[in-house]
Each structure stands twice: as C-alpha cells, then as structure tokens.
Design a protein around this motif. Structure first.
Motif, mmCIF file in Angstrom:
data_model
loop_
_atom_site.group_PDB
_atom_site.id
_atom_site.type_symbol
_atom_site.label_atom_id
_atom_site.label_comp_id
_atom_site.label_asym_id
_atom_site.label_seq_id
_atom_site.Cartn_x
_atom_site.Cartn_y
_atom_site.Cartn_z
ATOM 1 N N ALA A 88 16.968 36.738 -19.266
ATOM 2 C CA ALA A 88 17.957 35.648 -19.375
ATOM 3 C C ALA A 88 17.482 34.310 -19.571
ATOM 4 C CB ALA A 88 18.752 35.510 -17.792
ATOM 5 N N THR A 89 18.532 33.469 -20.061
ATOM 6 C CA THR A 89 17.924 32.133 -20.185
ATOM 7 C C THR A 89 17.921 31.230 -18.987
ATOM 8 O OG1 THR A 89 20.227 31.231 -20.455
ATOM 9 C CG2 THR A 89 19.277 32.146 -22.343
ATOM 10 N N LEU A 90 17.108 29.953 -18.999
ATOM 11 C CA LEU A 90 17.174 29.129 -17.790
ATOM 12 C C LEU A 90 18.555 28.921 -17.240
ATOM 13 C CD1 LEU A 90 15.380 27.200 -16.016
ATOM 14 C CD2 LEU A 90 15.786 25.555 -17.769
ATOM 15 N N GLU A 91 19.613 28.522 -18.271
ATOM 16 C CA GLU A 91 20.857 28.264 -17.571
ATOM 17 C C GLU A 91 21.385 29.152 -16.895
ATOM 18 O OE1 GLU A 91 19.560 27.635 -20.828
ATOM 19 O OE2 GLU A 91 19.441 25.362 -20.422
ATOM 20 N N ALA A 96 22.935 32.046 -11.673
ATOM 21 C CA ALA A 96 23.115 33.145 -10.813
ATOM 22 C C ALA A 96 22.367 32.672 -9.603
ATOM 23 C CB ALA A 96 22.013 34.345 -11.387
ATOM 24 N N VAL A 97 21.135 31.966 -9.512
ATOM 25 C CA VAL A 97 20.628 31.541 -8.375
ATOM 26 C C VAL A 97 21.801 30.558 -7.586
ATOM 27 C CG1 VAL A 97 18.853 30.163 -6.959
ATOM 28 C CG2 VAL A 97 18.452 32.044 -8.974
ATOM 29 N N GLN A 117 20.650 18.662 -8.779
ATOM 30 C CA GLN A 117 19.736 19.924 -9.005
ATOM 31 C C GLN A 117 18.313 19.173 -9.262
ATOM 32 O OE1 GLN A 117 21.174 21.490 -13.079
ATOM 33 N NE2 GLN A 117 22.012 23.245 -11.860
ATOM 34 N N LEU A 118 17.500 20.159 -8.719
ATOM 35 C CA LEU A 118 15.885 19.731 -8.994
ATOM 36 C C LEU A 118 15.422 21.051 -9.639
ATOM 37 C CD1 LEU A 118 14.773 18.473 -5.161
ATOM 38 C CD2 LEU A 118 15.838 17.288 -7.480
ATOM 39 N N ALA A 119 14.138 20.630 -10.086
ATOM 40 C CA ALA A 119 13.590 21.792 -11.189
ATOM 41 C C ALA A 119 12.516 22.427 -10.121
ATOM 42 C CB ALA A 119 12.836 21.272 -12.433
ATOM 43 N N ALA A 126 5.002 21.036 -16.034
ATOM 44 C CA ALA A 126 5.582 22.225 -16.628
ATOM 45 C C ALA A 126 6.862 22.247 -16.758
ATOM 46 C CB ALA A 126 4.822 23.357 -15.690
ATOM 47 N N PRO A 127 7.452 22.952 -17.616
ATOM 48 C CA PRO A 127 8.795 23.235 -17.937
ATOM 49 C C PRO A 127 9.299 23.890 -16.703
ATOM 50 C CG PRO A 127 7.409 24.817 -19.121
ATOM 51 C CD PRO A 127 6.543 24.030 -18.605
ATOM 52 N N PRO A 128 10.623 23.715 -16.360
ATOM 53 C CA PRO A 128 11.497 24.352 -15.191
ATOM 54 C C PRO A 128 11.364 25.800 -15.290
ATOM 55 C CG PRO A 128 12.861 23.166 -16.548
ATOM 56 C CD PRO A 128 11.524 22.754 -17.088
ATOM 57 N N ALA A 129 11.177 26.490 -14.094
ATOM 58 C CA ALA A 129 11.469 28.013 -14.022
ATOM 59 C C ALA A 129 12.809 28.032 -13.670
ATOM 60 C CB ALA A 129 10.398 28.513 -13.104
ATOM 61 N N LEU A 130 13.315 27.494 -12.868
ATOM 62 C CA LEU A 130 14.533 27.457 -12.308
ATOM 63 C C LEU A 130 15.187 25.904 -12.160
ATOM 64 C CD1 LEU A 130 14.928 30.158 -9.950
ATOM 65 C CD2 LEU A 130 16.113 30.351 -11.893
ATOM 66 N N LEU A 131 16.685 25.869 -12.221
ATOM 67 C CA LEU A 131 17.094 24.411 -11.805
ATOM 68 C C LEU A 131 18.046 24.947 -10.574
ATOM 69 C CD1 LEU A 131 18.494 22.929 -15.097
ATOM 70 C CD2 LEU A 131 16.204 22.492 -13.891
ATOM 71 N N VAL A 132 17.733 24.204 -9.413
ATOM 72 C CA VAL A 132 18.402 24.846 -8.017
ATOM 73 C C VAL A 132 19.033 23.395 -7.280
ATOM 74 C CG1 VAL A 132 17.034 26.647 -8.016
ATOM 75 C CG2 VAL A 132 16.360 24.687 -6.958
ATOM 76 N N GLU A 133 20.040 23.908 -6.730
ATOM 77 C CA GLU A 133 20.442 22.762 -5.561
ATOM 78 C C GLU A 133 19.227 22.284 -4.752
ATOM 79 O OE1 GLU A 133 21.905 20.787 -2.356
ATOM 80 O OE2 GLU A 133 22.752 21.030 -4.098
ATOM 81 N N ARG A 134 19.349 21.045 -4.589
ATOM 82 C CA ARG A 134 18.239 20.205 -3.814
ATOM 83 C C ARG A 134 17.721 21.009 -2.454
ATOM 84 N NH1 ARG A 134 17.737 13.898 -2.640
ATOM 85 N NH2 ARG A 134 16.198 13.656 -1.253
#
Length: 227
Positions: A88-91, A96-97, A117-119, A126-134
């Motif tokens: 799946a893409t990062l988005e 999903a998370v 959103q925090l990375a 490093a590039p973000p592995a996931l973008l998630v709620e703080r």
C-alpha cells in the motif's frame, strides 16, 4: 515515547561561572533521570517495512489484535503492518491506521485527541513511514519532534533575564510545570524554522520582526521515557 526538542534562541543566566556550572550539572542529572527507562514495561518493537519506528507496550499490542487487517501481532517479538498493507501507499497505510486510532479514541485508550498528523520515522531526516494522529505517537512508542523557544531580555543595567512560562493545569503532559517561552510538536511536513515562528507567535505573541532578527538555532535535546 521518544521525543526530540529542537531548541532555538540562545539564553544566558547571570550569577557567574560557578553558578552556571552548577546549573549545567543539575540539568545533566535531570536528563539522566528522564532517560532512565529501567521501570518501563517490556516493549514490543513496531516495524514498518522491517524498520523499527516504535515500541509498543503489551496492553496496546492486545488492543491492536482487534484489527488484523491493519496490524500483524501474531509474532510475540514484533508488531508490524498487516500483509494486506505491504504494497500500500503511504496515504493508504496512514488512512487504515487512522481508522484504528478513531476506534481507540472511542474505547478511551487514546485521549485528548489533537486532530494533528505527525510522521512516524526512523530518524529526523528520514521519509515518513506513517502519518498518524498526534496522540497515537506515544502509544506506538514513536519518535516525536518539536521546537522549543527560549527568550531573554536585559534590564537597564544590562543583566540578562530568562523568560519562563508555566504550563496550563489541563495539559496532557507535565501540567502546571515550568516551561520554555513557547514550544510545540512539529507537524508532518513542517520545517524547523516555520514551526518555531508559528509557535512563538501563537503561544507567546512574539512579533514577526523580532523573530526575524532574534530567532537563532542553538542545538537539540533528546529524551525518552515510559509514557
């Protein structure tokens, strides 16, 4: 929960070299106390694409088992994204998370929702592995990054005085304790300078012309502990 504060704006204190030396020694003692994770529960590494981006306590692992389409928890030595999200893409992964985070908010495991959103990353650059709620970052044991701005002024004799703030009593972390002039987490995609200027203006009313002239990067402080 690991957190790095990028500290900006040089500060000075009066009282001579001896007083400054005692202050530095006390600060280093406190840093060592905060970095002591000996009382932390056993944490399970959280991996994305086989790279560690966090560390999850057992009770959170149990909660994540309810979403096997998002989290793979069958291996007791690790938590990872499900095979369905492998390509799946990062988005798509982040979406999903995010659905899981919303459910955890309903269950009460995630509190004081910030809608920011925090990375989740392996390192600052490093590039973000996931973008998630703080508020999900500490539950997943992710590295958080933020800016902290100290301010000082001089009196008529030229002595330096450090500005010290007091945190609100309803803060989720360290309520009612002393703090820097302004500080805040770095949202996903934000630059250090932009985050610093925004926080100083929002939290302390520092005018932009003063920020343009006086805001200087002076270093970074890292700390971690069970949260």
């Amino acid at each position: 929960h690991q957190h790095t504060m990028l500290v900006l704006a040089a500060t000075s204190l009066s009282g001579g070299a001896a007083a400054a030396a005692r202050l530095v020694a006390a600060c280093l003692t406190r840093v060592a106390q905060v970095n002591d994770c000996s009382r932390s529960p056993v944490l399970v590494p959280f991996l994305v694409d086989n790279e560690r981006v966090g560390a999850v306590p057992p009770e959170v692992v149990e909660a994540l088992r309810s979403w096997p389409a998002v989290f793979e928890c069958s291996d007791p030595s690790r938590v990872s994204l499900s095979p369905e999200l492998a390509e799946a893409t990062l988005e798509q992964r982040s979406a999903a998370v995010h659905e899981v985070a919303l459910a955890l908010r309903e269950s009460g495991l995630v509190t004081k929702w910030r809608d920011e959103q925090l990375a989740l990353v392996t390192a600052f650059d490093a590039p973000p592995a996931l973008l998630v709620e703080r508020r999900l970052v500490p539950l997943l044991g992710g590295k958080g990054y933020g800016v902290a701005i100290n301010g000082y002024s001089r009196d008529e004799r030229g002595e330096l005085f450090l500005w010290v703030a007091t945190r609100a009593e309803d803060k989720a972390t360290w309520p009612a304790m002393l703090d820097t002039l302004a500080a805040g987490a770095m949202s996903a995609g934000a630059s250090v300078s932009a985050a610093a200027r925004s926080e100083a203006a929002e939290e302390a009313g520092v005018p932009d012309e003063l920020l343009a002239a006086g805001l200087k990067p002076v270093g970074a402080v890292s700390y971690r502990g069970p949260d």
